[in-house]
Write a protein that holds these residues in place. Structure first.
Motif, PDB file in Angstrom:
ATOM      1  N   ASN A  66       0.814  -1.218   0.000  1.00 44.75           N
ATOM      2  CA  ASN A  66       0.000   0.000   0.000  1.00 44.75           C
ATOM      3  C   ASN A  66       0.848   1.269   0.000  1.00 44.75           C
ATOM      4  O   ASN A  66       0.567   2.234   0.711  1.00 44.75           O
ATOM      5  CB  ASN A  66      -0.962   0.020   1.193  1.00 44.75           C
ATOM      6  CG  ASN A  66      -2.179  -0.848   0.970  1.00 44.75           C
ATOM      7  OD1 ASN A  66      -2.496  -1.212  -0.159  1.00 44.75           O
ATOM      8  ND2 ASN A  66      -2.859  -1.206   2.038  1.00 44.75           N
ATOM      9  N   SER A 164      -1.760   4.680   9.571  1.00 46.71           N
ATOM     10  CA  SER A 164      -2.979   4.601   8.765  1.00 46.71           C
ATOM     11  C   SER A 164      -3.422   3.145   8.711  1.00 46.71           C
ATOM     12  O   SER A 164      -2.600   2.253   8.459  1.00 46.71           O
ATOM     13  CB  SER A 164      -2.722   5.105   7.342  1.00 46.71           C
ATOM     14  OG  SER A 164      -2.419   6.471   7.328  1.00 46.71           O
ATOM     15  N   SER A 181      -0.022   5.533   1.435  1.00 47.03           N
ATOM     16  CA  SER A 181      -1.097   4.835   0.730  1.00 47.03           C
ATOM     17  C   SER A 181      -0.616   4.505  -0.672  1.00 47.03           C
ATOM     18  O   SER A 181       0.476   4.898  -1.092  1.00 47.03           O
ATOM     19  CB  SER A 181      -2.347   5.729   0.641  1.00 47.03           C
ATOM     20  OG  SER A 181      -2.096   6.842  -0.213  1.00 47.03           O
ATOM     21  N   LYS A 182      -1.438   3.799  -1.403  1.00 46.55           N
ATOM     22  CA  LYS A 182      -1.115   3.552  -2.809  1.00 46.55           C
ATOM     23  C   LYS A 182      -0.927   4.880  -3.548  1.00 46.55           C
ATOM     24  O   LYS A 182      -0.085   4.990  -4.434  1.00 46.55           O
ATOM     25  CB  LYS A 182      -2.218   2.732  -3.484  1.00 46.55           C
ATOM     26  CG  LYS A 182      -2.251   1.275  -3.062  1.00 46.55           C
ATOM     27  CD  LYS A 182      -3.269   0.493  -3.874  1.00 46.55           C
ATOM     28  CE  LYS A 182      -3.289  -0.973  -3.493  1.00 46.55           C
ATOM     29  NZ  LYS A 182      -4.225  -1.758  -4.318  1.00 46.55           N
ATOM     30  N   ARG A 183      -1.705   5.887  -3.171  1.00 41.13           N
ATOM     31  CA  ARG A 183      -1.573   7.189  -3.827  1.00 41.13           C
ATOM     32  C   ARG A 183      -0.185   7.779  -3.624  1.00 41.13           C
ATOM     33  O   ARG A 183       0.444   8.244  -4.580  1.00 41.13           O
ATOM     34  CB  ARG A 183      -2.627   8.165  -3.296  1.00 41.13           C
ATOM     35  CG  ARG A 183      -2.455   9.577  -3.848  1.00 41.13           C
ATOM     36  CD  ARG A 183      -3.552  10.511  -3.436  1.00 41.13           C
ATOM     37  NE  ARG A 183      -3.327  11.832  -4.043  1.00 41.13           N
ATOM     38  CZ  ARG A 183      -4.285  12.691  -4.302  1.00 41.13           C
ATOM     39  NH1 ARG A 183      -5.538  12.411  -4.013  1.00 41.13           N
ATOM     40  NH2 ARG A 183      -3.991  13.863  -4.843  1.00 41.13           N
ATOM     41  N   THR A 184       0.320   7.760  -2.380  1.00 42.85           N
ATOM     42  CA  THR A 184       1.644   8.344  -2.142  1.00 42.85           C
ATOM     43  C   THR A 184       2.723   7.539  -2.855  1.00 42.85           C
ATOM     44  O   THR A 184       3.697   8.103  -3.360  1.00 42.85           O
ATOM     45  CB  THR A 184       1.957   8.428  -0.643  1.00 42.85           C
ATOM     46  OG1 THR A 184       1.991   7.118  -0.070  1.00 42.85           O
ATOM     47  CG2 THR A 184       0.924   9.267   0.078  1.00 42.85           C
ATOM     48  N   ASN A 208      -8.900   0.036  -0.364  1.00 38.50           N
ATOM     49  CA  ASN A 208      -7.523   0.540  -0.393  1.00 38.50           C
ATOM     50  C   ASN A 208      -7.097   0.991  -1.783  1.00 38.50           C
ATOM     51  O   ASN A 208      -5.967   1.434  -1.970  1.00 38.50           O
ATOM     52  CB  ASN A 208      -6.538  -0.494   0.172  1.00 38.50           C
ATOM     53  CG  ASN A 208      -6.380  -1.722  -0.716  1.00 38.50           C
ATOM     54  OD1 ASN A 208      -7.276  -2.076  -1.481  1.00 38.50           O
ATOM     55  ND2 ASN A 208      -5.248  -2.379  -0.582  1.00 38.50           N
ATOM     56  N   GLN A 211      -7.762   5.799  -2.878  1.00 42.56           N
ATOM     57  CA  GLN A 211      -6.791   6.883  -2.999  1.00 42.56           C
ATOM     58  C   GLN A 211      -5.981   6.761  -4.283  1.00 42.56           C
ATOM     59  O   GLN A 211      -5.603   7.767  -4.884  1.00 42.56           O
ATOM     60  CB  GLN A 211      -5.873   6.916  -1.774  1.00 42.56           C
ATOM     61  CG  GLN A 211      -6.574   7.402  -0.523  1.00 42.56           C
ATOM     62  CD  GLN A 211      -5.612   7.669   0.620  1.00 42.56           C
ATOM     63  OE1 GLN A 211      -4.571   7.041   0.734  1.00 42.56           O
ATOM     64  NE2 GLN A 211      -5.966   8.612   1.466  1.00 42.56           N
ATOM     65  N   ASP A 214      -7.987   8.339  -6.926  1.00 44.30           N
ATOM     66  CA  ASP A 214      -7.912   9.801  -6.882  1.00 44.30           C
ATOM     67  C   ASP A 214      -6.645  10.338  -7.551  1.00 44.30           C
ATOM     68  O   ASP A 214      -6.621  11.480  -8.010  1.00 44.30           O
ATOM     69  CB  ASP A 214      -7.944  10.288  -5.424  1.00 44.30           C
ATOM     70  CG  ASP A 214      -9.316  10.162  -4.791  1.00 44.30           C
ATOM     71  OD1 ASP A 214     -10.311  10.142  -5.531  1.00 44.30           O
ATOM     72  OD2 ASP A 214      -9.376  10.078  -3.552  1.00 44.30           O
ATOM     73  N   MET A 215      -5.615   9.518  -7.603  1.00 44.47           N
ATOM     74  CA  MET A 215      -4.315   9.967  -8.102  1.00 44.47           C
ATOM     75  C   MET A 215      -4.198   9.891  -9.618  1.00 44.47           C
ATOM     76  O   MET A 215      -3.493  10.681 -10.241  1.00 44.47           O
ATOM     77  CB  MET A 215      -3.212   9.109  -7.451  1.00 44.47           C
ATOM     78  CG  MET A 215      -1.798   9.450  -7.883  1.00 44.47           C
ATOM     79  SD  MET A 215      -1.351  11.145  -7.463  1.00 44.47           S
ATOM     80  CE  MET A 215       0.074  11.385  -8.525  1.00 44.47           C
ATOM     81  N   LYS A 232     -16.324   5.881  -7.824  1.00 50.39           N
ATOM     82  CA  LYS A 232     -15.204   6.745  -8.197  1.00 50.39           C
ATOM     83  C   LYS A 232     -14.701   6.495  -9.610  1.00 50.39           C
ATOM     84  O   LYS A 232     -13.959   7.317 -10.161  1.00 50.39           O
ATOM     85  CB  LYS A 232     -14.037   6.542  -7.219  1.00 50.39           C
ATOM     86  CG  LYS A 232     -14.123   7.344  -5.944  1.00 50.39           C
ATOM     87  CD  LYS A 232     -12.853   7.195  -5.133  1.00 50.39           C
ATOM     88  CE  LYS A 232     -12.896   8.059  -3.875  1.00 50.39           C
ATOM     89  NZ  LYS A 232     -12.722   9.483  -4.170  1.00 50.39           N
TER      90      LYS A 232
END
Length: 256
Positions: A66, A164, A181-184, A208, A211, A214-215, A232
């Protein structure tokens, strides 16, 4: 310069229900590679768990745990390490609640103890668990699981701002450093590999993955995904058991 970058979750997405990558999906990934499209695994799992997937697909880039460990073209870009004092406090709290904890890095994992949920979990993941509650004192840990079915609020409140926690299956909570997260992980990969400005896609099915969605420019939810993922998504493809990866890639003309 790549034509596009496509991020793939594994469980419930690139994997079928038997934890295998269908032959059609492997062929699609190799077709994209021939067309200069980069495929990246983006998963809650750690590298050692999915090396066979990297080998059979020829994928060499991965956002694992993640977002806690990021690798690009076979080389480590970034690794988070959870402080040992924090792990000790987390484990003590979990022990009070009779919750086993699993400690992970990119090479291995160990459990504090086994119970019915740990046995079921690792049987489904085709992994052989070993018990060693001192693992974190000897090895860097970038990711943990804590095994419970309904206590995420207790842990999130206790370790707010430090860790988290995300429920990725009914048996346990994925646990990372706060903000990871996966996003970061995707942000780190795109920046460090100088891939900004290239159109990005992501395929996922679980909480999970939100995010990650969202990226990227174009999120794609699997037909078997949770409602939040479908809401989403720019497109909802068929299920992981009904050629969902291939159908999604074809929808966006990433393969023929």
């Amino acid at each position: 310069m790549y034509e596009a970058v496509v991020f793939f979750d594994l469980d419930g997405t690139l994997f079928d229900d038997d934890k295998h990558v269908p032959a059609q999906s492997i062929a699609a990934i190799k077709e994209m590679s021939a067309n200069n499209i980069l495929s990246v695994i983006s998963t809650g799992r750690n590298v050692f768990e999915v090396q066979n997937v990297l080998d059979e697909t020829n994928i060499t880039s991965i956002v694992s745990a993640n977002g806690s460990y990021v690798q690009y073209e076979g080389k480590k870009l970034h690794q988070e390490v959870i402080d040992t004092d924090l792990i000790q406090a987390f484990t003590a709290f979990a022990n009070q609640l009779n919750n086993p904890v699993a400690y992970y890095n990119n090479r291995a994992f160990r459990l504090t103890e086994e119970n019915a949920d740990t046995i079921e979990n690792y049987k489904l993941l085709h992994l052989e668990p070993h018990v060693d509650p001192t693992f974190y004192q000897k090895e860097p840990v970038n990711f943990m699981n804590v095994f419970n079915r309904d206590q995420e609020d207790l842990f999130s409140k206790k370790f707010n701002g430090e860790l988290s926690l995300v429920r990725n299956n009914p048996r346990c909570l994925d646990t990372m450093k706060a903000g990871v997260s996966k996003r970061t992980g995707i942000e780190i990969l795109l920046s460090a590999a100088h891939l900004e400005g290239i159109h990005t896609f992501a395929f996922g099915d679980q909480l999970n993955d939100l995010q990650m969605f969202d990226m990227v420019d174009t999120p794609v939810a699997m037909g078997n995904g949770v409602p939040e993922a479908k809401q989403k998504a720019a497109f909802v493809t068929t299920t992981n058991m009904d050629n969902g990866i291939v159908n999604g890639l074809r929808h966006f003309d990433l393969i023929k």
